[in-house]
Scaffold this motif. Sequence first.
Motif, PDB file in Angstrom:
ATOM      1  N   PRO A   1     -32.485   5.823 -18.489  1.00 41.94           N
ATOM      2  CA  PRO A   1     -33.370   4.738 -18.054  1.00 41.94           C
ATOM      3  C   PRO A   1     -34.755   5.207 -17.644  1.00 41.94           C
ATOM      4  O   PRO A   1     -35.742   4.523 -17.867  1.00 41.94           O
ATOM      5  N   ALA A   2     -34.870   6.405 -17.078  1.00 45.06           N
ATOM      6  CA  ALA A   2     -36.168   6.913 -16.634  1.00 45.06           C
ATOM      7  C   ALA A   2     -37.068   7.283 -17.812  1.00 45.06           C
ATOM      8  O   ALA A   2     -38.275   7.379 -17.658  1.00 45.06           O
ATOM      9  N   GLN A   3     -36.493   7.483 -18.994  1.00 51.77           N
ATOM     10  CA  GLN A   3     -37.270   7.891 -20.161  1.00 51.77           C
ATOM     11  C   GLN A   3     -37.755   6.713 -20.996  1.00 51.77           C
ATOM     12  O   GLN A   3     -38.493   6.895 -21.950  1.00 51.77           O
ATOM     13  N   ILE A   4     -37.358   5.515 -20.645  1.00 47.60           N
ATOM     14  CA  ILE A   4     -37.661   4.321 -21.443  1.00 47.60           C
ATOM     15  C   ILE A   4     -38.885   3.601 -20.904  1.00 47.60           C
ATOM     16  O   ILE A   4     -39.006   3.381 -19.712  1.00 47.60           O
TER      17      ILE A   4
ATOM     18  N   ASN B   1     -37.778  -6.131 -28.807  1.00 44.74           N
ATOM     19  CA  ASN B   1     -36.813  -6.955 -29.541  1.00 44.74           C
ATOM     20  C   ASN B   1     -35.479  -7.076 -28.822  1.00 44.74           C
ATOM     21  O   ASN B   1     -34.488  -7.475 -29.417  1.00 44.74           O
ATOM     22  N   GLY B   2     -35.441  -6.715 -27.555  1.00 43.40           N
ATOM     23  CA  GLY B   2     -34.211  -6.777 -26.762  1.00 43.40           C
ATOM     24  C   GLY B   2     -33.991  -5.464 -26.042  1.00 43.40           C
ATOM     25  O   GLY B   2     -34.486  -4.416 -26.457  1.00 43.40           O
ATOM     26  N   CYS B   3     -33.244  -5.526 -24.959  1.00 45.94           N
ATOM     27  CA  CYS B   3     -32.994  -4.341 -24.132  1.00 45.94           C
ATOM     28  C   CYS B   3     -32.206  -3.291 -24.917  1.00 45.94           C
ATOM     29  O   CYS B   3     -31.195  -3.601 -25.551  1.00 45.94           O
ATOM     30  N   VAL B   4     -32.680  -2.054 -24.880  1.00 52.61           N
ATOM     31  CA  VAL B   4     -32.002  -0.968 -25.586  1.00 52.61           C
ATOM     32  C   VAL B   4     -30.997  -0.233 -24.693  1.00 52.61           C
ATOM     33  O   VAL B   4     -30.230   0.574 -25.185  1.00 52.61           O
ATOM     34  N   LEU B   5     -30.998  -0.520 -23.395  1.00 51.39           N
ATOM     35  CA  LEU B   5     -30.105   0.183 -22.469  1.00 51.39           C
ATOM     36  C   LEU B   5     -28.853  -0.618 -22.112  1.00 51.39           C
ATOM     37  O   LEU B   5     -27.909  -0.069 -21.566  1.00 51.39           O
TER      38      LEU B   5
ATOM     39  N   ASP C   1     -26.205  -2.443 -20.155  1.00 50.13           N
ATOM     40  CA  ASP C   1     -25.806  -2.510 -18.749  1.00 50.13           C
ATOM     41  C   ASP C   1     -26.481  -1.453 -17.882  1.00 50.13           C
ATOM     42  O   ASP C   1     -26.428  -1.537 -16.655  1.00 50.13           O
ATOM     43  N   ARG C   2     -27.095  -0.457 -18.469  1.00 50.05           N
ATOM     44  CA  ARG C   2     -27.766   0.596 -17.700  1.00 50.05           C
ATOM     45  C   ARG C   2     -29.229   0.262 -17.427  1.00 50.05           C
ATOM     46  O   ARG C   2     -29.947   1.048 -16.843  1.00 50.05           O
ATOM     47  N   CYS C   3     -29.680  -0.909 -17.836  1.00 51.08           N
ATOM     48  CA  CYS C   3     -31.070  -1.313 -17.656  1.00 51.08           C
ATOM     49  C   CYS C   3     -31.422  -1.373 -16.174  1.00 51.08           C
ATOM     50  O   CYS C   3     -30.708  -2.022 -15.396  1.00 51.08           O
ATOM     51  N   PRO C   4     -32.510  -0.732 -15.755  1.00 45.51           N
ATOM     52  CA  PRO C   4     -32.906  -0.776 -14.346  1.00 45.51           C
ATOM     53  C   PRO C   4     -33.515  -2.125 -13.958  1.00 45.51           C
ATOM     54  O   PRO C   4     -33.740  -2.381 -12.791  1.00 45.51           O
ATOM     55  N   ASN C   5     -33.751  -3.005 -14.920  1.00 45.93           N
ATOM     56  CA  ASN C   5     -34.397  -4.290 -14.643  1.00 45.93           C
ATOM     57  C   ASN C   5     -33.452  -5.478 -14.791  1.00 45.93           C
ATOM     58  O   ASN C   5     -33.906  -6.602 -15.002  1.00 45.93           O
ATOM     59  N   LEU C   6     -32.146  -5.253 -14.667  1.00 48.97           N
ATOM     60  CA  LEU C   6     -31.181  -6.338 -14.862  1.00 48.97           C
ATOM     61  C   LEU C   6     -31.402  -7.498 -13.896  1.00 48.97           C
ATOM     62  O   LEU C   6     -31.248  -8.656 -14.264  1.00 48.97           O
ATOM     63  N   GLU C   7     -31.776  -7.209 -12.658  1.00 46.31           N
ATOM     64  CA  GLU C   7     -31.977  -8.300 -11.701  1.00 46.31           C
ATOM     65  C   GLU C   7     -33.114  -9.217 -12.149  1.00 46.31           C
ATOM     66  O   GLU C   7     -33.040 -10.432 -11.972  1.00 46.31           O
ATOM     67  N   TYR C   8     -34.136  -8.657 -12.761  1.00 43.79           N
ATOM     68  CA  TYR C   8     -35.251  -9.471 -13.239  1.00 43.79           C
ATOM     69  C   TYR C   8     -34.849 -10.283 -14.464  1.00 43.79           C
ATOM     70  O   TYR C   8     -35.296 -11.407 -14.649  1.00 43.79           O
ATOM     71  N   LYS C   9     -33.993  -9.707 -15.281  1.00 47.84           N
ATOM     72  CA  LYS C   9     -33.485 -10.418 -16.458  1.00 47.84           C
ATOM     73  C   LYS C   9     -32.692 -11.648 -16.012  1.00 47.84           C
ATOM     74  O   LYS C   9     -32.844 -12.734 -16.569  1.00 47.84           O
ATOM     75  N   GLU C  10     -31.873 -11.480 -14.993  1.00 53.53           N
ATOM     76  CA  GLU C  10     -31.081 -12.594 -14.479  1.00 53.53           C
ATOM     77  C   GLU C  10     -31.983 -13.662 -13.863  1.00 53.53           C
ATOM     78  O   GLU C  10     -31.763 -14.859 -14.061  1.00 53.53           O
ATOM     79  N   GLN C  11     -33.010 -13.229 -13.123  1.00 54.92           N
ATOM     80  CA  GLN C  11     -33.943 -14.181 -12.527  1.00 54.92           C
ATOM     81  C   GLN C  11     -34.688 -14.955 -13.604  1.00 54.92           C
ATOM     82  O   GLN C  11     -34.879 -16.169 -13.493  1.00 54.92           O
ATOM     83  N   ALA C  12     -35.112 -14.271 -14.638  1.00 56.12           N
ATOM     84  CA  ALA C  12     -35.839 -14.926 -15.733  1.00 56.12           C
ATOM     85  C   ALA C  12     -34.941 -15.913 -16.464  1.00 56.12           C
ATOM     86  O   ALA C  12     -35.360 -17.033 -16.780  1.00 56.12           O
ATOM     87  N   SER C  13     -33.699 -15.531 -16.731  1.00 59.47           N
ATOM     88  CA  SER C  13     -32.763 -16.434 -17.409  1.00 59.47           C
ATOM     89  C   SER C  13     -32.510 -17.678 -16.569  1.00 59.47           C
ATOM     90  O   SER C  13     -32.495 -18.801 -17.087  1.00 59.47           O
ATOM     91  N   LYS C  14     -32.337 -17.488 -15.268  1.00 66.28           N
ATOM     92  CA  LYS C  14     -32.106 -18.623 -14.374  1.00 66.28           C
ATOM     93  C   LYS C  14     -33.319 -19.545 -14.357  1.00 66.28           C
ATOM     94  O   LYS C  14     -33.182 -20.764 -14.412  1.00 66.28           O
ATOM     95  N   PHE C  15     -34.521 -18.963 -14.302  1.00 65.71           N
ATOM     96  CA  PHE C  15     -35.752 -19.756 -14.305  1.00 65.71           C
ATOM     97  C   PHE C  15     -35.855 -20.583 -15.581  1.00 65.71           C
ATOM     98  O   PHE C  15     -36.151 -21.771 -15.544  1.00 65.71           O
TER      99      PHE C  15
END
Length: 74
Positions: free
Chosen positions: A3-6, A14-18, A20-34
């Motif tokens: 994750p630190a190298q991405i 074109n979509g998350c390459v990591l 479940d290891r994505c360090p930004n999952l909380e933001y993805k969930e917030q964006a989806s909810k919004f």
Amino acid sequence: MEPAQIDCAVSCVNGCVLGDRCPNLEYKEQASKFVQETSLDDMIAIAEEAIRKKAMQSPQWVFPEDGIAPDEKP
């Protein structure tokens, strides 16, 4: 890949390459909810307000750290 190298802005266009290891999952969930809970008309109103605020701001000048040499023309 670690994750630190991405650079998500580049690698995940074109979509998350990591996955479940994505360090930004909380933001993805917030964006989806919004997106799910906000109407398109409300999103457009939010965008228009942001554009209006940006247009009302005075310009901010950015100068190089070393300044501008006298013989250089902008």
